[in-house]
Motif scaffolding. Structure first.
Motif, PDB file in Angstrom:
ATOM      1  N   ARG A  90       5.965  -1.152  -1.263  1.00 13.86           N
ATOM      2  CA  ARG A  90       4.927  -2.044  -1.770  1.00 13.86           C
ATOM      3  C   ARG A  90       5.473  -3.451  -1.994  1.00 13.86           C
ATOM      4  N   SER A  91       6.737  -3.578  -2.359  1.00 11.63           N
ATOM      5  CA  SER A  91       7.305  -4.895  -2.627  1.00 11.63           C
ATOM      6  C   SER A  91       7.659  -5.634  -1.341  1.00 11.63           C
ATOM      7  N   ARG A  92       7.771  -4.945  -0.213  1.00 11.95           N
ATOM      8  CA  ARG A  92       8.116  -5.594   1.050  1.00 11.95           C
ATOM      9  C   ARG A  92       6.893  -6.046   1.849  1.00 11.95           C
ATOM     10  N   THR A  93       5.714  -5.748   1.406  1.00 12.08           N
ATOM     11  CA  THR A  93       4.532  -6.101   2.178  1.00 12.08           C
ATOM     12  C   THR A  93       4.180  -7.573   1.970  1.00 12.08           C
ATOM     13  N   THR A  94       3.544  -8.151   2.972  1.00 16.65           N
ATOM     14  CA  THR A  94       3.056  -9.522   2.870  1.00 16.65           C
ATOM     15  C   THR A  94       1.546  -9.500   3.027  1.00 16.65           C
ATOM     16  N   HIS A  95       0.909 -10.498   2.460  1.00 15.58           N
ATOM     17  CA  HIS A  95      -0.540 -10.568   2.504  1.00 15.58           C
ATOM     18  C   HIS A  95      -0.946 -11.877   3.187  1.00 15.58           C
ATOM     19  N   VAL A  96      -1.930 -11.776   4.043  1.00 17.74           N
ATOM     20  CA  VAL A  96      -2.454 -12.946   4.747  1.00 17.74           C
ATOM     21  C   VAL A  96      -3.878 -13.166   4.262  1.00 17.74           C
TER      22      VAL A  96
END
Length: 77
Positions: free
Chosen positions: A58-64
């Motif tokens: 969850r901490s490695r995800t990025t959001h666009v």
């Protein structure tokens, strides 16, 4: 299922596996407390590992963020 649940299962399993508390006599005919303790230890450890893995992902995800406006596109030249 989080780290807290894993810790609770682990503690209950350790209590049952070390015979610190015995099961009620009506349960002892059908369930071995030592075996149940080891099962809870394994499930608790797996719950902790799974919670840590999921938190790391969850901490490695990025959001666009995509923004759309109601204005017409600019004219092409």
């Amino acid at each position: 299922m989080g780290i807290g649940l894993g810790i609770v299962l682990l503690v209950i399993g350790l209590i049952l596996a070390t015979d610190a508390v015995s099961l009620p006599s009506s349960w002892q005919d059908h369930i071995d407390g030592n075996t149940l303790g080891w099962i809870l230890i394994i499930v608790g450890a797996l719950a902790i590992i799974l919670a840590l893995v999921m938190n790391a992902q969850r901490s490695r995800t990025t959001h666009v963020e995509e923004r759309r406006t109601d204005q017409p596109p600019p004219p092409r030249v």
